[in-house]
Design a protein around this motif. Structure first.
Motif, PDB file in Angstrom:
ATOM      1  N   ILE A 102      -2.924   0.660   6.517  1.00 15.99           N
ATOM      2  CA  ILE A 102      -2.761  -0.074   5.341  1.00 15.99           C
ATOM      3  C   ILE A 102      -3.930  -0.146   4.642  1.00 15.99           C
ATOM      4  CG2 ILE A 102      -2.362  -2.596   4.771  1.00 15.99           C
ATOM      5  CD1 ILE A 102       0.035  -1.282   6.076  1.00 15.99           C
ATOM      6  N   GLU A 103      -3.880   0.142   3.228  1.00 11.39           N
ATOM      7  CA  GLU A 103      -5.032   0.014   2.199  1.00 11.39           C
ATOM      8  C   GLU A 103      -4.648  -0.619   1.243  1.00 11.39           C
ATOM      9  OE1 GLU A 103      -7.397   3.708   0.476  1.00 11.39           O
ATOM     10  OE2 GLU A 103      -7.611   3.546   2.864  1.00 11.39           O
ATOM     11  N   GLY A 104      -4.863  -1.851   1.124  1.00  7.03           N
ATOM     12  CA  GLY A 104      -5.001  -2.661  -0.263  1.00  7.03           C
ATOM     13  C   GLY A 104      -3.462  -3.187  -0.266  1.00  7.03           C
ATOM     14  N   GLU A 105      -3.074  -3.144  -1.671  1.00  4.36           N
ATOM     15  CA  GLU A 105      -1.793  -3.635  -2.015  1.00  4.36           C
ATOM     16  C   GLU A 105      -1.202  -3.121  -3.133  1.00  4.36           C
ATOM     17  OE1 GLU A 105      -0.080  -7.291  -1.476  1.00  4.36           O
ATOM     18  OE2 GLU A 105      -1.398  -7.417   0.381  1.00  4.36           O
ATOM     19  N   ASP A 106       0.049  -3.214  -3.251  1.00  7.67           N
ATOM     20  CA  ASP A 106       0.992  -2.146  -4.288  1.00  7.67           C
ATOM     21  C   ASP A 106       2.005  -2.995  -4.752  1.00  7.67           C
ATOM     22  OD1 ASP A 106       1.197  -0.107  -5.618  1.00  7.67           O
ATOM     23  OD2 ASP A 106       2.338   1.295  -4.331  1.00  7.67           O
ATOM     24  N   MET A 107       2.561  -2.403  -5.703  1.00  4.42           N
ATOM     25  CA  MET A 107       3.796  -3.317  -6.438  1.00  4.42           C
ATOM     26  C   MET A 107       5.079  -2.418  -5.974  1.00  4.42           C
ATOM     27  SD  MET A 107       2.801  -6.066  -7.762  1.00  4.42           S
ATOM     28  CE  MET A 107       3.744  -6.770  -8.657  1.00  4.42           C
TER      29      MET A 107
END
Length: 138
Positions: free
Chosen positions: A16-21
């Motif tokens: 998991i690396e960061g967030e995304d829409m």
């Protein structure tokens, strides 16, 4: 399941690396190696073309598992991206117990013969779910 897992494993370790829409929702960004899976349908569509099954990659977002890459379709024919795995279903119960689930499942109101296995990061933490399935013929 073997096809889906081998395709992602060739890309590298899950993380998991960061967030995304995903369909207007902010969810964790699921990667295999340097390849982001959120909104990326290449792997799931390759599986569909090879073995004629539906395939999905879910990411763990809070207590839910959200479809970030899928070829499962909603009734309108669009991809069921951004939808959540049934929190009361047998598959979630198995994954939360650190097990896989193989058997029948209701997906968006339709019966399927399915397989669900945990996606783990390098530390062994469950960060998502692999899914493959076939619609049951009535």
């Amino acid at each position: 399941m073997a096809s889906l897992k081998s395709k992602t494993e060739k890309l590298g370790a899950a993380k998991i690396e960061g967030e995304d829409m995903v369909v207007g929702k902010s969810v964790p960004a699921l990667y295999f190696g340097t390849k982001k899976m959120n909104n990326n349908y290449a792997v799931v569509d390759e599986v569909k073309n090879e073995v004629s099954s539906t395939a999905t990659l879910f990411v763990k977002s809070g207590e839910d598992f959200v479809r970030v890459a899928t070829n499962v379709q909603k009734d309108d024919g669009s991809r069921a991206i951004g939808t959540v795995l049934d929190p009361q279903g047998k598959a979630v119960a198995a994954i939360r117990s650190d097990k896989s689930y193989y058997g029948e499942a209701n997906i968006l109101g339709k019966p399927y013969v399915t397989g669900y296995e945990p996606i783990r990061d390098l530390s062994g933490k469950v960060i998502g779910i692999y899914y493959v399935g076939y619609a049951k013929t009535q």
